[in-house]
Design a protein around this motif. Structure first.
Motif, PDB file in Angstrom:
ATOM      1  N   UNK A 129       0.860  -1.175   0.000  1.00  0.00           N
ATOM      2  CA  UNK A 129       0.000   0.000   0.000  1.00  0.00           C
ATOM      3  C   UNK A 129       0.898   1.227   0.000  1.00  0.00           C
ATOM      4  N   UNK A 130       0.357   2.315  -0.458  1.00  0.00           N
ATOM      5  CA  UNK A 130       1.164   3.489  -0.767  1.00  0.00           C
ATOM      6  C   UNK A 130       0.622   4.731  -0.065  1.00  0.00           C
ATOM      7  N   UNK A 131       1.573   5.583   0.341  1.00  0.00           N
ATOM      8  CA  UNK A 131       1.205   6.900   0.847  1.00  0.00           C
ATOM      9  C   UNK A 131       1.462   7.873  -0.290  1.00  0.00           C
ATOM     10  N   UNK A 132       0.387   8.490  -0.789  1.00  0.00           N
ATOM     11  CA  UNK A 132       0.477   9.241  -2.038  1.00  0.00           C
ATOM     12  C   UNK A 132       0.113  10.713  -1.894  1.00  0.00           C
ATOM     13  N   UNK A 133       0.647  11.472  -2.860  1.00  0.00           N
ATOM     14  CA  UNK A 133       0.186  12.830  -3.136  1.00  0.00           C
ATOM     15  C   UNK A 133      -0.092  12.905  -4.632  1.00  0.00           C
ATOM     16  N   UNK A 134      -1.003  13.770  -5.009  1.00  0.00           N
ATOM     17  CA  UNK A 134      -1.200  13.984  -6.445  1.00  0.00           C
ATOM     18  C   UNK A 134      -1.670  15.407  -6.706  1.00  0.00           C
ATOM     19  N   UNK A 135      -1.459  15.816  -7.921  1.00  0.00           N
ATOM     20  CA  UNK A 135      -1.944  17.111  -8.385  1.00  0.00           C
ATOM     21  C   UNK A 135      -2.793  16.836  -9.614  1.00  0.00           C
ATOM     22  N   UNK A 136      -4.005  17.346  -9.635  1.00  0.00           N
ATOM     23  CA  UNK A 136      -4.915  17.155 -10.755  1.00  0.00           C
ATOM     24  C   UNK A 136      -5.109  18.482 -11.487  1.00  0.00           C
ATOM     25  N   UNK A 137      -4.833  18.484 -12.788  1.00  0.00           N
ATOM     26  CA  UNK A 137      -5.054  19.672 -13.610  1.00  0.00           C
ATOM     27  C   UNK A 137      -5.868  19.301 -14.842  1.00  0.00           C
ATOM     28  N   UNK A 138      -6.329  20.321 -15.552  1.00  0.00           N
ATOM     29  CA  UNK A 138      -7.261  20.086 -16.652  1.00  0.00           C
ATOM     30  C   UNK A 138      -6.606  19.568 -17.918  1.00  0.00           C
ATOM     31  N   UNK A 139      -5.430  20.126 -18.281  1.00  0.00           N
ATOM     32  CA  UNK A 139      -4.837  19.728 -19.563  1.00  0.00           C
ATOM     33  C   UNK A 139      -3.397  19.254 -19.412  1.00  0.00           C
ATOM     34  N   UNK A 141      -0.584  20.084 -21.031  1.00  0.00           N
ATOM     35  CA  UNK A 141       0.491  21.094 -21.029  1.00  0.00           C
ATOM     36  C   UNK A 141       0.702  21.650 -19.625  1.00  0.00           C
ATOM     37  N   UNK A 142      -0.394  21.947 -18.941  1.00  0.00           N
ATOM     38  CA  UNK A 142      -0.282  22.474 -17.574  1.00  0.00           C
ATOM     39  C   UNK A 142       0.383  21.448 -16.663  1.00  0.00           C
ATOM     40  N   UNK A 143       0.033  20.187 -16.833  1.00  0.00           N
ATOM     41  CA  UNK A 143       0.621  19.120 -16.022  1.00  0.00           C
ATOM     42  C   UNK A 143       2.110  18.965 -16.310  1.00  0.00           C
ATOM     43  N   UNK A 144       2.493  19.044 -17.557  1.00  0.00           N
ATOM     44  CA  UNK A 144       3.912  18.929 -17.936  1.00  0.00           C
ATOM     45  C   UNK A 144       4.722  20.093 -17.381  1.00  0.00           C
ATOM     46  N   UNK A 164      -2.552  24.793  -7.527  1.00  0.00           N
ATOM     47  CA  UNK A 164      -3.065  24.448  -8.858  1.00  0.00           C
ATOM     48  C   UNK A 164      -3.960  23.214  -8.956  1.00  0.00           C
ATOM     49  N   UNK A 165      -3.986  22.353  -7.934  1.00  0.00           N
ATOM     50  CA  UNK A 165      -4.760  21.115  -8.065  1.00  0.00           C
ATOM     51  C   UNK A 165      -6.265  21.388  -8.091  1.00  0.00           C
ATOM     52  N   UNK A 166      -6.939  20.700  -8.986  1.00  0.00           N
ATOM     53  CA  UNK A 166      -8.387  20.824  -9.109  1.00  0.00           C
ATOM     54  C   UNK A 166      -9.136  19.867  -8.180  1.00  0.00           C
ATOM     55  N   UNK A 167      -8.388  19.024  -7.488  1.00  0.00           N
ATOM     56  CA  UNK A 167      -9.010  18.092  -6.548  1.00  0.00           C
ATOM     57  C   UNK A 167      -9.297  18.835  -5.244  1.00  0.00           C
ATOM     58  N   UNK A 168     -10.585  19.121  -4.964  1.00  0.00           N
ATOM     59  CA  UNK A 168     -10.902  19.918  -3.770  1.00  0.00           C
ATOM     60  C   UNK A 168     -10.580  19.213  -2.465  1.00  0.00           C
ATOM     61  N   UNK A 169     -10.596  17.882  -2.489  1.00  0.00           N
ATOM     62  CA  UNK A 169     -10.331  17.141  -1.256  1.00  0.00           C
ATOM     63  C   UNK A 169      -8.883  17.153  -0.850  1.00  0.00           C
ATOM     64  N   UNK A 170      -7.989  16.808  -1.788  1.00  0.00           N
ATOM     65  CA  UNK A 170      -6.571  16.694  -1.454  1.00  0.00           C
ATOM     66  C   UNK A 170      -5.782  17.969  -1.722  1.00  0.00           C
TER      67      UNK A 170
END
Length: 258
Positions: A129-139, A141-144, A164-170
């Protein structure tokens, strides 16, 4: 005459309990046996056998018989839709009773539960199992661009997630997703996570139905399997349902269906 009265009294005393009448409704008797059966059913469902309960049951039986007699007098029991409902109710009761009887004759024992627990535990051995972070964006290019900035240490992962993350929870927590197996996530996300080692971040953004993700594995550990006592009720219920499904399939297989 005196002898006849004594004889009649003796017969009444000797009358079996099941033949005794507790009430009559328009000449139709409600027997002690029927009342006892009703009470026994309620006791199975958790009720306590008390004088108050028996009084309530007697009144309920009287009320029901009054209504049933009225329905039969009106011919309602002869109506096609009512007859169909009665038959479906009868079938449902019989099916439930059959399944209960099967489980009673083929109980899920502690030994069977232990064996099932050991098998599940064996299947889970070595899983991570993993302890994670992530960033969610729309497109993409923005992610790159964000990936490049984080790798160049122009911004931290946490700061980028908050901004910048679009994920309201994390997002407000720096992208923190907490501990969990990869299977908690959609397939594309899970596959990317399983390729990363502790401390690593995705080189390229990962696309899912939600958008584009930058993923970081903060830590990994072996999945901690719960003790038997913690999961015994769930395993027992699962096995009961499996057993009933197999029994039903056998009945269908053995039946001559055309």
């Amino acid at each position: 005459m005196k002898r006849i009265a004594v004889f009649a009294a003796a017969c009444a005393i000797a009358l079996p309990v099941y033949a005794q009448t507790v009430a009559t409704v328009n000449g139709q008797a409600i027997s002690q046996e029927k009342l006892d059966q009703f009470v026994a059913l309620l006791i199975k469902q958790g009720a306590q056998d008390t004088p108050e309960l028996r009084t309530q049951v007697k009144q309920e039986m009287v009320n029901r018989l009054v209504a049933v007699q009225a329905a039969e007098k009106a011919g309602i029991d002869k109506q096609a839709d009512v007859k169909q409902e009665i038959e479906l109710a009868r079938q449902g009761i019989l099916v439930r009773a059959l399944m209960a009887d099967h489980l009673k004759k083929n109980p899920v024992t502690d030994a069977k539960i232990q064996a099932e627990y050991d098998e599940i535990k064996k299947e889970q051995a070595g899983k991570q199992e993993y302890k994670l972070r992530h960033i969610l964006v729309k497109d993409q290019k923005a992610a790159e661009d964000l990936t490049a900035s984080i790798k160049a240490k122009k911004v931290t992962f946490e700061a980028a997630a908050k901004k910048d993350s679009l994920d309201p929870g994390s997002g407000k927590n720096g992208g923190e997703l907490g501990w969990g197996p990869a299977t908690n996530y959609v397939p594309e996300f899970a596959e990317a996570v399983q390729k990363l080692k502790k401390g690593e971040m995705t080189d390229k953004p990962v696309q899912t139905q939600f958008g584009w993700h930058i993923i970081q594995v903060e830590d990994t550990r072996d999945v901690k399997f719960p003790e038997l006592a913690e999961v015994k009720p769930q395993i027992e219920e699962m096995m009961r349902q499996q057993q009933l499904a197999e029994f039903q399939q056998k009945l269908i297989k053995d039946a001559k269906i055309k």
